[in-house]
Each structure stands twice: as structure tokens, then as C-alpha cells.
Enzyme design. Structure first.
Site: not given
Ligand code: DON
Length: 317
Positions: A76, A79, A201, A253, A271
Site C-alpha cells: 500500500s 497508494k 492494482y 489506516y 502490509v
Molecule cells: O490489497 C491489499 O490488501 C494489499 N495488497 C495491500 C494492503 C496494504 O498494504 C494496506 N493497505 N492500505
């Protein structure tokens, strides 16, 4: 006359390598803490004995420690970059499709989306990021190549690559994201084919970068939208200010309040355990440790940023 307080932005008062060395030792003594993100198959077996930290000053000087050149999938953290690209493509029109409020809900929550008629709370939740990815697909000729080129240019690293195998494995188990993309489409808030949006994505999440790459890749947010020493404009100063504000309020988050409390810098986590942070007008930063806390943020990465902000007196508050 009492002496005026030291200028916190004067870095000559700090031994940055010594500070990074101390943090590295403290973190290594706690290796093993936190849980890896096992809902993504490729992350389930990552060892919790890696820690890297890097910072890049506005003149391009790098300070780094630990496993700062080991690549990981940025998840993420991407993003931040896709939001920047989407803003460059459509400007303030983006805010008709994505809000900019903190959510207080987990990054993959579906509940708000239903209650708020398909308008994601912010671009850093998965739903908001899917809208940004959709914008990129609509407005860049070869979206995948443009995204890769953007990341390589920001980081100054031509070796950055996506990992289609990792993206594919997450795609197979990413049922919530699949649900979310279809849900957005049902509210007419995705314009492209749902599968194409999801494919891009997952590819953006699979980008392999290391701490130095990532610290450099957010330097434009510290430098009013300009890319470090080259001075190339990446986005407007206004957009850079706004992106930093959203990182502060929503980048970690439903733990953004806790980050403001302990770290006090705009930050965006992923993550896989990476977190980028920005000291406006001073530096881009990145930390990486794969063990996560209960909110999905790198446990010792957050600790490292906390120690850094207090040892340097660089929190924005
Ligand atoms: O889409 C997902 O759940 C993971 N590829 C990325 C999630 C992440 O790092 C936290 N998200 N905001």
C-alpha cells in the site's frame, strides 16, 4: 536574554548516522515482534529478522542503516504514488470520486462504501486506491508502463520491477479486493473493466523496492512537489501539501491518530512492513520491518519512526 531555542530544521545539530545506528540496535534487540501479513501468500513466510531504514535529504544525501538495500513488495505504500499520478491526470475532479477524510475503519473495510454510496473515504483505503488506479488506466496510454516509469524516475532506480507472480497469487486470494472493485463498479465509480483495474492494482502492490528507493520516491513530498536535486516538478506544491495532510490523517489506516501521537510525521504504510514518512522541507524517509501490529502497520517500523522523531525533534507538532 534567554537563548532562542535551536532551529529544529538545522540538521548540523544532529549526527544522523549515530541516531540511525542507535535505532538499528534497539530494533534488532526486539526482532520477532509482530505478525506477518499471512493473508497474502507471498508474505506469509517472510522472516522477522530484517530491518532497514533510510533517509534522503533534499540535496540528495542518503543516510541508511541495516537491510536498507533489500527489496520487498511495497504493497500500500504505492497508494501515495498512484494518488499523485491520478491527481496529475484529473486534478480536483478526483475529489468527486474519492473523499479525503480519515476512516477509523480498517483499510479493506466494505461497510463505509455501502453507507456512503460508493465514495471511498480516502485514497489510502483499498477502495480509494482502486479508484486512483482506475483513473490511471483511463488517462495514461500504457498504464502499467507509465506507473513503472513513474516509480523508477522518483526513486532514480531503473531496476525497479513488478512481480507478476506475486501479483497473481494475491489476485487469487484477494477476494475482498475483488468484492470491493465490483461494489465500486455497481456505484459507477469505476470506469474500466473490473478485472483490468484489479490486475493493475495488484501489480502496483507487487513493485519491488528497498528503503533507499522508497525514501527517495517520496522526496518530492518534502520539497514542494519537486523531485530533489534535479528540481523536476512531479506535482504542484499545493498537491504535495495536500498529500502530506492525507498521509497524516489516513496514511496508517485506523492507527493514524496513534501515529500522530507517537511519530508526528505524514506517513504511509504497507502490509509488507514498509512505511514511508516525510519531514516537510527536510527529507523523505523509509523504514522496513515485516512484523505487523494489530492494525497492520510495521510494529518495529513504527517504533523506529517514533524514536527518530523524538531524537531529532523533527515531528511537525
Ligand atoms: O490489497 C491489499 O490488501 C494489499 N495488497 C495491500 C494492503 C496494504 O498494504 C494496506 N493497505 N492500505
Amino acid at each position: 536574554m534567554p537563548k532562542p531555542p535551536a532551529n529544529p530544521y538545522d540538521l548540523s545539530r544532529l549526527d544522523l548516522d549515530d541516531i540511525l545506528g542507535t535505532i538499528n540496535e534497539e530494533v534488532r534487540a526486539r526482532f520477532g515482534e509482530g505478525e506477518v501479513a499471512d493473508y497474502i501468500p507471498a508474505l506469509a513466510d517472510v522472516p522477522k529478522d530484517r530491518f532497514g531504514m533510510a533517509l534522503v535529504l533534499l540535496d540528495g544525501t542518503v543516510h541508511e542503516v541495516g537491510d536498507s538495500r533489500e527489496r520487498f513488495s511495497i504493497q500500500s505504500v504505492s497508494k501515495v504514488h498512484t494518488l499523485t499520478m491520478a491527481l496529475e491526470a484529473v486534478g480536483d475532479e478526483l475529489w468527486k470520486r474519492v473523499d479525503r477524510e480519515p476512516s477509523g475503519d480498517p483499510f479493506n473495510s466494505l461497510i463505509q462504501l455501502e453507507l456512503e454510496h460508493g465514495i471511498p473515504r480516502n485514497p489510502f483505503m483499498n477502495a480509494g486506491a482502486l479508484v486512483c488506479t482506475d483513473v490511471i488506466l483511463s488517462h495514461y496510454d500504457d498504464a502499467e508502463a507509465s506507473l513503472l516509469e513513474f516509480m523508477r524516475a522518483r526513486a532514480g532506480d531503473p531496476d525497479i520491477a513488478m512481480d507478476p507472480e506475486l501479483a497473481g497469487s494475491e489476485r487469487e486470494s484477494g477476494h475482498r479486493n475483488v468484492a470491493m472493485a465490483n461494489f465500486l463498479r455497481s456505484f459507477d465509480n469505476l470506469n474500466n473493466d473490473v478485472d483490468e483495474v484489479l490486475d493493475l492494482y495488484f501489480l502496483q502492490c507487487s513493485l519491488g523496492m528497498h528503503c533507499v528507493d522508497l525514501a527517495r520516491s517520496v522526496q518530492y513530498l518534502a520539497d514542494d512537489g519537486r523531485c530533489g536535486p534535479s528540481g523536476e516538478r512531479v506535482t504542484s506544491a499545493e498537491n504535495a501539501t495536500r498529500i502530506n495532510a492525507m498521509m497524516m490523517t489516513a496514511g496508517t489506516y485506523d492507527a493514524a491518530g496513534d501515529f500522530a501521537f507517537y511519530v508526528g510525521l505524514p506517513a504511509k504504510s504497507g502490509v509488507s512492513g514498509g512505511i514511508v514518512a516525510v519531514v516537510p522541507n527536510v527529507m523523505g524517509l523509509c523504514v522496513w520491518y515485516p512484523g505487523l501490529d494489530e492494525k497492520g502497520n510495521s510494529k518495529l517500523g513504527k517504533y523506529a519512526l517514533h524514536r527518530f522523531s523524538r531524537m531529532t525533534d523533527l515531528a511537525v507538532f
